[in-house]
Design an enzyme around this catalytic site. Structure first.
Site, PDB file in Angstrom:
ATOM      1  N   GLY A 187       0.718  -1.113   0.111  1.00 45.84           N
ATOM      2  CA  GLY A 187       0.042  -0.068   0.085  1.00 45.84           C
ATOM      3  C   GLY A 187       0.913   1.405  -0.036  1.00 45.84           C
ATOM      4  O   GLY A 187       1.884   1.346   0.785  1.00 45.84           O
ATOM      5  N   SER A 188       0.430   2.456  -0.856  1.00 40.54           N
ATOM      6  CA  SER A 188       1.119   3.378  -0.935  1.00 40.54           C
ATOM      7  C   SER A 188       0.644   4.644  -1.707  1.00 40.54           C
ATOM      8  O   SER A 188      -0.515   4.514  -1.779  1.00 40.54           O
ATOM      9  CB  SER A 188       2.751   3.053  -1.817  1.00 40.54           C
ATOM     10  OG  SER A 188       2.298   2.087  -2.708  1.00 40.54           O
TER      11      SER A 188
END
Length: 218
Positions: A187-188
């Site tokens: 996730g980013s």
């Protein structure tokens, strides 16, 4: 350049491969699953490991997918799959478009315009969840591209789990619009800064597809 804008851009896939930079995570997971499956017939302990290990390996294969895309036309296209988290005017006249990438999204990022990579700077930092405002101080890689619109800045931001950003191309590389330029593991967020005078075509909450969704408006 003519382009038809849609509210729900499609992911134009004609093939899927695995992302470069996935091996350190993927190979041990797949190997563990394979060994546990082979031993499961003779060992209860191996059978207990086989189910979660196989599920994890399948999840990793899905996460690190890298689909082929039919690159859209337009001056600026999305560098990331995800959801537009915010659109913010910047002090210098630019507009920042922040795209949040969940673990379900493809995490290979693409060049928003054709041009030359003038800098790729890795900046150490924390690992606050990417949807948090404080994530601006996270580990990140800052890109600058010399393009027909001038200097374009793009920032890959690591999230709470993503502890490694993998650039694919070095400074001085000429890239085509939509070309793969890097991977963020897990996730980013990706921030794209549009030059002054460039109108934003997307809205907060809109889904984006890297290489497919147009970010600017004629």
């Amino acid at each position: 350049m003519p382009h038809s804008q849609t509210s729900a851009p499609r992911d134009s896939r004609v093939g899927v491969r695995l992302a470069r930079g996935a091996s350190p995570w993927l190979l041990p997971t797949v190997a563990t699953a394979a060994v546990s499956l082979v031993r499961a017939r003779r060992s209860g302990a191996a059978k207990a490991v086989a189910v979660p290990a196989t599920a994890l390996a399948a999840g990793m294969l899905w996460f690190f997918r890298d689909p082929e895309r039919e690159i859209a036309q337009g001056r600026v296209i999305s560098p990331a799959d995800g959801v537009v988290q915010s659109i913010m005017p910047w002090k210098d006249g630019r507009t920042r478009v922040a795209i949040f990438m969940s673990p379900l999204n493809v995490h290979v990022n693409r060049a928003p315009l054709a041009g030359t990579v003038t800098s790729v700077e890795h900046i150490p930092g924390g690992f606050v969840p990417a949807f948090n405002k404080e994530s601006e101080n996270n580990e990140r890689v800052v890109w600058h591209f010399d393009t027909e619109l001038g200097d374009i800045e793009m920032i890959q931001i690591a999230g709470a789990v993503a502890r490694r950003i993998v650039p694919y191309v070095p400074q001085g590389t000429k890239v085509e619009q939509g070309e793969r330029i890097g991977l963020i593991r897990f996730g980013s967020r990706v921030d794209l800064y549009l030059p002054e005078g460039v109108e934003v075509a997307v809205e907060v909450g809109q889904k984006t597809v890297a290489g497919v969704t147009r970010i600017d408006r004629d």
